[in-house]
Design a protein around this motif. Sequence first.
Motif, PDB file in Angstrom:
ATOM      1  N   VAL A  35       0.873  -1.168   0.000  1.00 37.16           N
ATOM      2  CA  VAL A  35       0.000   0.000   0.000  1.00 37.16           C
ATOM      3  C   VAL A  35       0.909   1.217   0.000  1.00 37.16           C
ATOM      4  O   VAL A  35       1.679   1.436   0.943  1.00 37.16           O
ATOM      5  CB  VAL A  35      -0.942   0.013   1.224  1.00 37.16           C
ATOM      6  CG1 VAL A  35      -1.814   1.258   1.209  1.00 37.16           C
ATOM      7  CG2 VAL A  35      -1.801  -1.244   1.248  1.00 37.16           C
ATOM      8  N   VAL A  38      -0.028   6.686   2.219  1.00 37.57           N
ATOM      9  CA  VAL A  38      -1.406   7.159   2.380  1.00 37.57           C
ATOM     10  C   VAL A  38      -1.394   8.296   3.385  1.00 37.57           C
ATOM     11  O   VAL A  38      -0.844   8.175   4.471  1.00 37.57           O
ATOM     12  CB  VAL A  38      -2.321   6.016   2.898  1.00 37.57           C
ATOM     13  CG1 VAL A  38      -3.700   6.543   3.236  1.00 37.57           C
ATOM     14  CG2 VAL A  38      -2.399   4.895   1.876  1.00 37.57           C
ATOM     15  N   GLU A  43     -10.270  11.693  -0.844  1.00 38.91           N
ATOM     16  CA  GLU A  43     -10.523  10.765  -1.953  1.00 38.91           C
ATOM     17  C   GLU A  43     -11.623  11.252  -2.888  1.00 38.91           C
ATOM     18  O   GLU A  43     -11.699  10.827  -4.030  1.00 38.91           O
ATOM     19  CB  GLU A  43     -10.923   9.393  -1.400  1.00 38.91           C
ATOM     20  CG  GLU A  43      -9.840   8.759  -0.586  1.00 38.91           C
ATOM     21  CD  GLU A  43     -10.354   7.644   0.278  1.00 38.91           C
ATOM     22  OE1 GLU A  43     -10.135   6.475  -0.077  1.00 38.91           O
ATOM     23  OE2 GLU A  43     -10.989   7.962   1.310  1.00 38.91           O
ATOM     24  N   LYS A  66      -8.180   4.857   5.651  1.00 35.72           N
ATOM     25  CA  LYS A  66      -7.991   4.543   4.231  1.00 35.72           C
ATOM     26  C   LYS A  66      -7.179   3.266   4.056  1.00 35.72           C
ATOM     27  O   LYS A  66      -7.510   2.423   3.219  1.00 35.72           O
ATOM     28  CB  LYS A  66      -7.309   5.705   3.497  1.00 35.72           C
ATOM     29  CG  LYS A  66      -8.234   6.871   3.255  1.00 35.72           C
ATOM     30  CD  LYS A  66      -7.768   7.807   2.163  1.00 35.72           C
ATOM     31  CE  LYS A  66      -6.438   8.396   2.362  1.00 35.72           C
ATOM     32  NZ  LYS A  66      -6.097   9.433   1.368  1.00 35.72           N
ATOM     33  N   ILE A  67      -6.122   3.120   4.854  1.00 37.83           N
ATOM     34  CA  ILE A  67      -5.306   1.907   4.759  1.00 37.83           C
ATOM     35  C   ILE A  67      -6.159   0.679   5.047  1.00 37.83           C
ATOM     36  O   ILE A  67      -6.084  -0.324   4.323  1.00 37.83           O
ATOM     37  CB  ILE A  67      -4.099   1.987   5.717  1.00 37.83           C
ATOM     38  CG1 ILE A  67      -3.113   3.041   5.224  1.00 37.83           C
ATOM     39  CG2 ILE A  67      -3.429   0.630   5.870  1.00 37.83           C
ATOM     40  CD1 ILE A  67      -2.042   3.413   6.221  1.00 37.83           C
ATOM     41  N   ARG A  69      -9.327   0.262   4.596  1.00 32.42           N
ATOM     42  CA  ARG A  69     -10.206   0.003   3.446  1.00 32.42           C
ATOM     43  C   ARG A  69      -9.433  -0.552   2.255  1.00 32.42           C
ATOM     44  O   ARG A  69      -9.905  -1.458   1.561  1.00 32.42           O
ATOM     45  CB  ARG A  69     -10.954   1.272   3.057  1.00 32.42           C
ATOM     46  CG  ARG A  69     -12.020   1.648   4.096  1.00 32.42           C
ATOM     47  CD  ARG A  69     -12.845   2.859   3.705  1.00 32.42           C
ATOM     48  NE  ARG A  69     -12.146   4.083   4.077  1.00 32.42           N
ATOM     49  CZ  ARG A  69     -11.803   5.053   3.237  1.00 32.42           C
ATOM     50  NH1 ARG A  69     -12.103   4.956   1.954  1.00 32.42           N
ATOM     51  NH2 ARG A  69     -11.181   6.133   3.659  1.00 32.42           N
ATOM     52  N   HIS A  70      -8.225  -0.034   2.007  1.00 31.07           N
ATOM     53  CA  HIS A  70      -7.401  -0.539   0.897  1.00 31.07           C
ATOM     54  C   HIS A  70      -7.024  -2.009   1.130  1.00 31.07           C
ATOM     55  O   HIS A  70      -7.086  -2.827   0.209  1.00 31.07           O
ATOM     56  CB  HIS A  70      -6.128   0.286   0.741  1.00 31.07           C
ATOM     57  CG  HIS A  70      -6.341   1.692   0.275  1.00 31.07           C
ATOM     58  ND1 HIS A  70      -7.432   2.114  -0.439  1.00 31.07           N
ATOM     59  CD2 HIS A  70      -5.566   2.792   0.435  1.00 31.07           C
ATOM     60  CE1 HIS A  70      -7.323   3.393  -0.705  1.00 31.07           C
ATOM     61  NE2 HIS A  70      -6.203   3.842  -0.178  1.00 31.07           N
ATOM     62  N   HIS A  74      -8.388  -6.095  -0.754  1.00 29.71           N
ATOM     63  CA  HIS A  74      -7.517  -7.152  -1.267  1.00 29.71           C
ATOM     64  C   HIS A  74      -7.435  -8.344  -0.330  1.00 29.71           C
ATOM     65  O   HIS A  74      -6.489  -9.129  -0.375  1.00 29.71           O
ATOM     66  CB  HIS A  74      -6.117  -6.572  -1.537  1.00 29.71           C
ATOM     67  CG  HIS A  74      -6.152  -5.541  -2.607  1.00 29.71           C
ATOM     68  ND1 HIS A  74      -6.110  -5.847  -3.942  1.00 29.71           N
ATOM     69  CD2 HIS A  74      -6.293  -4.193  -2.529  1.00 29.71           C
ATOM     70  CE1 HIS A  74      -6.202  -4.740  -4.650  1.00 29.71           C
ATOM     71  NE2 HIS A  74      -6.312  -3.722  -3.811  1.00 29.71           N
ATOM     72  N   ASP A 131       2.905   4.091   4.692  1.00 30.46           N
ATOM     73  CA  ASP A 131       2.759   2.994   3.739  1.00 30.46           C
ATOM     74  C   ASP A 131       2.955   1.687   4.470  1.00 30.46           C
ATOM     75  O   ASP A 131       3.650   1.621   5.486  1.00 30.46           O
ATOM     76  CB  ASP A 131       3.686   3.139   2.522  1.00 30.46           C
ATOM     77  CG  ASP A 131       5.152   2.926   2.798  1.00 30.46           C
ATOM     78  OD1 ASP A 131       5.533   1.812   3.190  1.00 30.46           O
ATOM     79  OD2 ASP A 131       5.917   3.867   2.603  1.00 30.46           O
TER      80      ASP A 131
END
Length: 138
Positions: A35, A38, A43, A66-67, A69-70, A74, A131
């Motif tokens: 990732v 962030v 967004e 956000k992390i 959700r990212h 996946h 990250d």
Amino acid sequence: NTQGLEVKRYNYAEWAKGRFSEVVTVTGAGKTIYVAGVGAEDETGAFGTIRHPGKFLEQCRYSYDKIKRHLAAHGAGFGDVVKQVTYVTDIRFLPDFGKCRTEAWGSGPIPANTLLTVVALAVPGMLVEIDVTAVVAK
């Protein structure tokens, strides 16, 4: 949660125990998720729009949201993260970063961590950028 992978966390310095893992090894077939940095970029807004201007703690919380959700997109979560790099624009944010990180990670395992103080981040107004690297079974 490493979904069938063998993850081992090591600490060699007493002061590091409970703060972060100094080394994390991952053994087994899996998928690695990187990732990118962030921060509090909005967004839904135009490029350069930062949420919570001037408010480190709120920017940090938004970044971790956000992390989360990212990673979920996946098939991963915070328990799958093996490495985190955090950039802050002022070392005086360290106590608030510690609070924010504790809120995000809860009592789960803490990955290997690096914290850097930098002059500026990707977008003016960003105070923190994080990250992470996660590993999940295929």
